[in-house]
Write a protein that holds these residues in place. Structure first.
Motif, mmCIF file in Angstrom:
data_model
loop_
_atom_site.group_PDB
_atom_site.id
_atom_site.type_symbol
_atom_site.label_atom_id
_atom_site.label_comp_id
_atom_site.label_asym_id
_atom_site.label_seq_id
_atom_site.Cartn_x
_atom_site.Cartn_y
_atom_site.Cartn_z
ATOM 1 N N ALA A 96 16.314 -1.045 0.883
ATOM 2 C CA ALA A 96 17.490 -0.233 0.579
ATOM 3 C C ALA A 96 17.452 0.310 -0.842
ATOM 4 C CB ALA A 96 18.753 -1.058 0.789
ATOM 5 N N ALA A 97 16.894 -0.471 -1.791
ATOM 6 C CA ALA A 97 16.843 -0.028 -3.181
ATOM 7 C C ALA A 97 15.760 1.017 -3.422
ATOM 8 C CB ALA A 97 16.597 -1.236 -4.105
ATOM 9 N N GLY A 98 14.761 1.067 -2.541
ATOM 10 C CA GLY A 98 13.652 1.980 -2.774
ATOM 11 C C GLY A 98 13.966 3.431 -2.515
ATOM 12 N N GLY A 99 15.008 3.715 -1.757
ATOM 13 C CA GLY A 99 15.344 5.103 -1.462
ATOM 14 C C GLY A 99 15.451 5.324 0.029
ATOM 15 N N ALA A 100 15.680 6.552 0.413
ATOM 16 C CA ALA A 100 15.863 6.921 1.822
ATOM 17 C C ALA A 100 14.885 8.012 2.196
ATOM 18 C CB ALA A 100 17.296 7.368 2.077
ATOM 19 N N GLU A 101 13.619 7.737 2.043
ATOM 20 C CA GLU A 101 12.606 8.732 2.380
ATOM 21 C C GLU A 101 12.667 9.058 3.863
ATOM 22 O OE1 GLU A 101 7.767 9.363 1.883
ATOM 23 O OE2 GLU A 101 8.759 7.554 1.152
ATOM 24 N N ARG A 102 12.563 10.326 4.164
ATOM 25 C CA ARG A 102 12.689 10.754 5.553
ATOM 26 C C ARG A 102 11.501 10.290 6.388
ATOM 27 N NH1 ARG A 102 16.777 14.342 5.924
ATOM 28 N NH2 ARG A 102 17.474 15.364 4.001
ATOM 29 N N ARG A 103 11.772 10.116 7.669
ATOM 30 C CA ARG A 103 10.709 9.702 8.578
ATOM 31 C C ARG A 103 9.660 10.802 8.684
ATOM 32 N NH1 ARG A 103 12.499 8.781 14.602
ATOM 33 N NH2 ARG A 103 12.663 11.052 14.438
ATOM 34 N N PRO A 104 8.402 10.472 8.467
ATOM 35 C CA PRO A 104 7.361 11.514 8.531
ATOM 36 C C PRO A 104 7.149 11.999 9.957
ATOM 37 C CG PRO A 104 6.358 9.348 8.252
ATOM 38 C CD PRO A 104 7.852 9.151 8.118
ATOM 39 N N ILE A 125 0.820 -1.214 0.000
ATOM 40 C CA ILE A 125 0.000 0.000 0.000
ATOM 41 C C ILE A 125 0.855 1.265 0.000
ATOM 42 C CG2 ILE A 125 -1.839 -1.211 1.207
ATOM 43 C CD1 ILE A 125 -1.022 0.138 3.767
ATOM 44 N N ARG A 126 2.198 1.114 0.088
ATOM 45 C CA ARG A 126 3.110 2.252 -0.012
ATOM 46 C C ARG A 126 2.786 3.354 0.989
ATOM 47 N NH1 ARG A 126 7.720 1.283 -1.676
ATOM 48 N NH2 ARG A 126 8.020 3.473 -2.158
ATOM 49 N N VAL A 127 2.845 3.004 2.263
ATOM 50 C CA VAL A 127 2.661 4.004 3.305
ATOM 51 C C VAL A 127 3.875 4.933 3.308
ATOM 52 C CG1 VAL A 127 1.321 2.392 4.686
ATOM 53 C CG2 VAL A 127 3.773 2.551 5.038
ATOM 54 N N PRO A 128 3.802 6.104 3.956
ATOM 55 C CA PRO A 128 4.968 6.990 4.027
ATOM 56 C C PRO A 128 6.172 6.280 4.641
ATOM 57 C CG PRO A 128 3.000 8.153 4.717
ATOM 58 C CD PRO A 128 2.591 6.726 4.535
ATOM 59 N N ALA A 129 7.335 6.528 4.053
ATOM 60 C CA ALA A 129 8.594 5.904 4.486
ATOM 61 C C ALA A 129 8.510 4.389 4.426
ATOM 62 C CB ALA A 129 8.974 6.365 5.891
ATOM 63 N N ALA A 130 7.803 3.861 3.409
ATOM 64 C CA ALA A 130 7.604 2.413 3.306
ATOM 65 C C ALA A 130 8.925 1.666 3.161
ATOM 66 C CB ALA A 130 6.688 2.101 2.114
ATOM 67 N N ASP A 131 9.872 2.242 2.425
ATOM 68 C CA ASP A 131 11.133 1.533 2.191
ATOM 69 C C ASP A 131 11.926 1.359 3.486
ATOM 70 O OD1 ASP A 131 10.809 1.380 -0.697
ATOM 71 O OD2 ASP A 131 11.070 3.549 -0.669
ATOM 72 N N ARG A 132 11.968 2.402 4.303
ATOM 73 C CA ARG A 132 12.659 2.281 5.591
ATOM 74 C C ARG A 132 11.973 1.250 6.484
ATOM 75 N NH1 ARG A 132 16.324 6.211 7.220
ATOM 76 N NH2 ARG A 132 16.610 7.966 5.800
ATOM 77 N N ILE A 133 10.657 1.246 6.472
ATOM 78 C CA ILE A 133 9.924 0.311 7.324
ATOM 79 C C ILE A 133 10.195 -1.118 6.888
ATOM 80 C CG2 ILE A 133 7.628 -0.387 8.100
ATOM 81 C CD1 ILE A 133 6.700 2.483 7.599
ATOM 82 N N VAL A 134 10.117 -1.377 5.576
ATOM 83 C CA VAL A 134 10.350 -2.728 5.063
ATOM 84 C C VAL A 134 11.778 -3.175 5.366
ATOM 85 C CG1 VAL A 134 10.512 -4.107 2.957
ATOM 86 C CG2 VAL A 134 8.583 -2.561 3.281
ATOM 87 N N ARG A 135 12.727 -2.263 5.231
ATOM 88 C CA ARG A 135 14.121 -2.623 5.530
ATOM 89 C C ARG A 135 14.272 -3.029 6.990
ATOM 90 N NH1 ARG A 135 18.183 2.210 5.472
ATOM 91 N NH2 ARG A 135 16.960 2.583 7.371
ATOM 92 N N ASN A 136 13.679 -2.289 7.912
ATOM 93 C CA ASN A 136 13.788 -2.623 9.333
ATOM 94 C C ASN A 136 13.067 -3.920 9.664
ATOM 95 O OD1 ASN A 136 15.279 -0.306 9.867
ATOM 96 N ND2 ASN A 136 13.474 0.933 10.257
ATOM 97 N N LEU A 137 11.924 -4.155 9.034
ATOM 98 C CA LEU A 137 11.237 -5.429 9.236
ATOM 99 C C LEU A 137 12.077 -6.588 8.708
ATOM 100 C CD1 LEU A 137 7.590 -4.411 8.231
ATOM 101 C CD2 LEU A 137 8.466 -4.802 10.532
ATOM 102 N N GLY A 138 12.760 -6.355 7.585
ATOM 103 C CA GLY A 138 13.650 -7.388 7.057
ATOM 104 C C GLY A 138 14.790 -7.701 8.010
#
Length: 587
Positions: free
Chosen positions: A157-165, A94-107
């Motif tokens: 990591a590949a998705g980018g480094a979107e800042r924490r909302p 669903i691409r929530v804000p800062a989704a890439d950072r969240i997925v990386r931490n869950l990984g």
């Protein structure tokens, strides 16, 4: 004369591509268009790995059935993998804000669970026999789960480094209050689940340490994901907005621990001891966290309060031979410890830094050696001071179990209630001191003593006050400790205990109230839960501290001043913005 041509203003991008070099940059660049897909696939693979065999043998018929072959269910580390995998799938889809950072931490959490349990099963099984049986059967569940975690990390990591909302939702008052209650109750249940992971307290389970480490890995990944989403920051903002209500709810929730799965006699004793160390750590936080005075003998004040209480409580081996009321004993113990704190603080007028640490270390060693030699008959020497009467009202003792209606609470629950109220009072004192004129003076001395003195702050008396108040709080906790344990010995107040308290303050976050409590809780619970690894317990314990200090140097709950001091320097926006023109200087 030269002219400077300014570059046109460039808009700051919402997401900044990660800065990597070499082959890793090429790999992440190639995976960037498929970042969402990698996150989804990683979650699916992790869930699939949770339901595959992890061992070709049965480790234990009852205590740890998740490590057997079949049937599989959603318990233990398998449940951890399912939760983390589902969260990664939902967030990536669903691409929530800062989704890439969240997925990386869950990984990262998935990888931690897979590695901890995979290594444990292999070692417990005697090597590769854990995953390869004689008949050729292969158990590769841990490998599949590990691959799923790696895929999720690569996708994030590949998705980018979107800042924490920065979330600041404005909700009706009753909704925000209800939300705080739900969050704090969930936190209580998570804490109870972590304490009892691998079996109930007091029940011998040879695999409880591995289960607890797996729980920590999963919880760490989940909380890192929540932090990346901005939800933890929103909860902190919400708590600050309703500070009084939050304190009341937290107090009630803490008192509700005996009603959870951790409501056993064993965990009530552990929780009471955690409360003693938490109250002591808060006092040390005044000396180290606020005033910046390194104290390596602080546990001596805890011991002074304990020995004074033991001698005034009517113990059989007491050299004084009097029995005062418990409240009066607490007050006298705190006052005596505070006086010794002022005496020890006097040399701080002439010494600083490492020299001050040596002075406090010497005081701690003097106290331990004096207690060991039974100076004046007040410490009992090697025999200690046993048989300290329990706190009671009439014929009822606080170490007795009580029954409320149809609910029977374990023995020692009243001691737990007492220490929770004591810690709450100490936190209240610390909170008021930190934001008072005295607290601001301590912070000024910590930052630059010479500058503080030049601004008119009387640094000498204020530093002595820091030692006095910190020692007073430690003496108060020591008096409770004496009555709870029923025996006071010099072995409980060695140098290692001072190091543990100092580590709790630094680990939790210097200058913060919740940080000292959290640090003391972690440093007391970890050794208890890692008794299975008796030969490697200190190694694991030390490694955990190193990792936390490496990746979170300001502490788990950072003070805003410390966070600002240790924050990385922001990069030039012109370098981050694609298409930005460099500044050119023309002759």
């Amino acid at each position: 004369m030269s002219t400077v041509t300014e570059a046109p203003p460039a808009s700051t991008p919402k997401a900044v591509p990660p800065r990597h070099t070499g082959r890793l940059a090429g790999l992440l660049g190639a995976l960037a268009p498929r970042a969402r897909l990698l996150g989804i696939v990683g979650g699916i693979v992790a869930i699939l790995g949770s339901q595959l065999p992890w061992a070709t043998f049965v480790l234990n018929q009852g205590a740890y059935p998740e490590l057997a072959t079949l049937p599989f269910g959603f318990t233990g580390f398998r449940l951890h993998l399912v939760i983390l995998g589902l969260a990664a799938i939902v967030v990536a889809a669903i691409r929530v804000p800062a989704a890439d950072r969240i997925v990386r931490n869950l990984g990262i959490g998935i990888v931690a669970v897979a590695v901890i349990n995979g290594l444990y099963i292999t070692v417990e099984g005697g090597g590769l026999g854990a995953i390869t049986a004689a008949d050729g059967a292969v158990a590769f569940g841990s490998v599949v789960a590990l691959i799923g975690g790696v895929l999720a990390i690569l996708g994030g990591a590949a998705g980018g480094a979107e800042r924490r909302p920065e979330l600041d939702w404005k909700l009706p008052l009753w909704v925000e209050w209800l939300l705080l209650v739900v969050i704090y109750v969930l936190m209580l249940l998570v804490v109870a689940a972590g304490l009892t992971s691998g079996g109930q307290g007091g029940v011998v389970n040879p695999y409880s340490g591995a289960v607890f480490l797996s729980f920590l890995g999963a919880a760490g990944g989940a909380f890192a994901g929540l932090n990346a989403s901005g939800l933890l920051g929103y909860v902190a903002t919400l708590s600050e907005r309703h500070r009084v209500f939050s304190v009341i709810v937290l107090l009630i929730v803490a008192l509700g621990l005996p009603l959870t799965s951790a409501g056993t006699e064993y965990w009530m004793t552990v929780a009471s001891n955690i409360g003693v160390y938490a109250a002591t750590a808060i006092g040390l936080n005044i000396v180290v966290g606020l005033a910046g005075l390194l104290d390596l003998g602080y546990v001596a004040f805890l011991g002074i309060g304990a020995f004074v209480a033991a001698n005034l409580s009517g113990a059989t081996a007491s050299a004084v031979g009097i029995h005062l009321p418990f409240v009066l004993v607490m007050v006298i113990s705190a006052v005596v410890a505070g006086i010794f704190g002022a005496i020890v603080g006097s040399p701080t007028l002439r010494v600083r830094g490492d020299y001050l640490a040596i002075v406090t270390l010497a005081f701690g060693e003097i106290f331990v050696r004096s207690a060991q030699n039974n100076i004046g008959g007040l410490t009992g020497g090697a025999n200690a001071i046993p048989n300290i009467p329990a706190v009671g009202v009439g014929d009822f003792r606080f170490n007795d179990s009580i029954t409320i209606g149809s609910v029977q609470l374990p023995s020692g629950v009243l001691y737990y209630v007492m220490i929770v109220l004591l810690v709450a009072g100490v936190m209240l004192v610390f909170g008021n001191l930190k934001y008072s004129r005295l607290g601001r003076a301590w912070i000024a001395i910590r930052e630059d003593e010479d500058a503080a003195s030049a601004m008119g702050i009387r640094t000498g008396p204020i530093k002595i006050l820091a030692f006095l108040l910190g020692a007073t709080l430690a003496g108060l906790a020591g008096a409770f400790f004496a009555h709870k344990t029923g025996v006071v010995a010099y072995d409980s107040f060695r140098f290692l205990e001072s190091v543990t308290l100092l580590s709790a303050v630094i680990l939790g976050g210097m200058g913060t109230i919740p940080g000292a409590v959290l640090g003391a809780s972690i440093l007391f619970v970890l050794p208890e839960k890692l008794r299975e690894f008796s030969d490697y317990r200190l190694l694991i314990f030390g490694l955990a501290l190193v990792l936390i200090m490496r990746f979170r140097p300001q502490g788990i709950i950072a003070d805003k001043h410390r966070r600002a001091e240790l924050a990385e320097e922001p990069e030039d926006a012109a370098k981050e913005a694609p298409g930005a023109l460099p500044t050119r200087v023309e002759p």
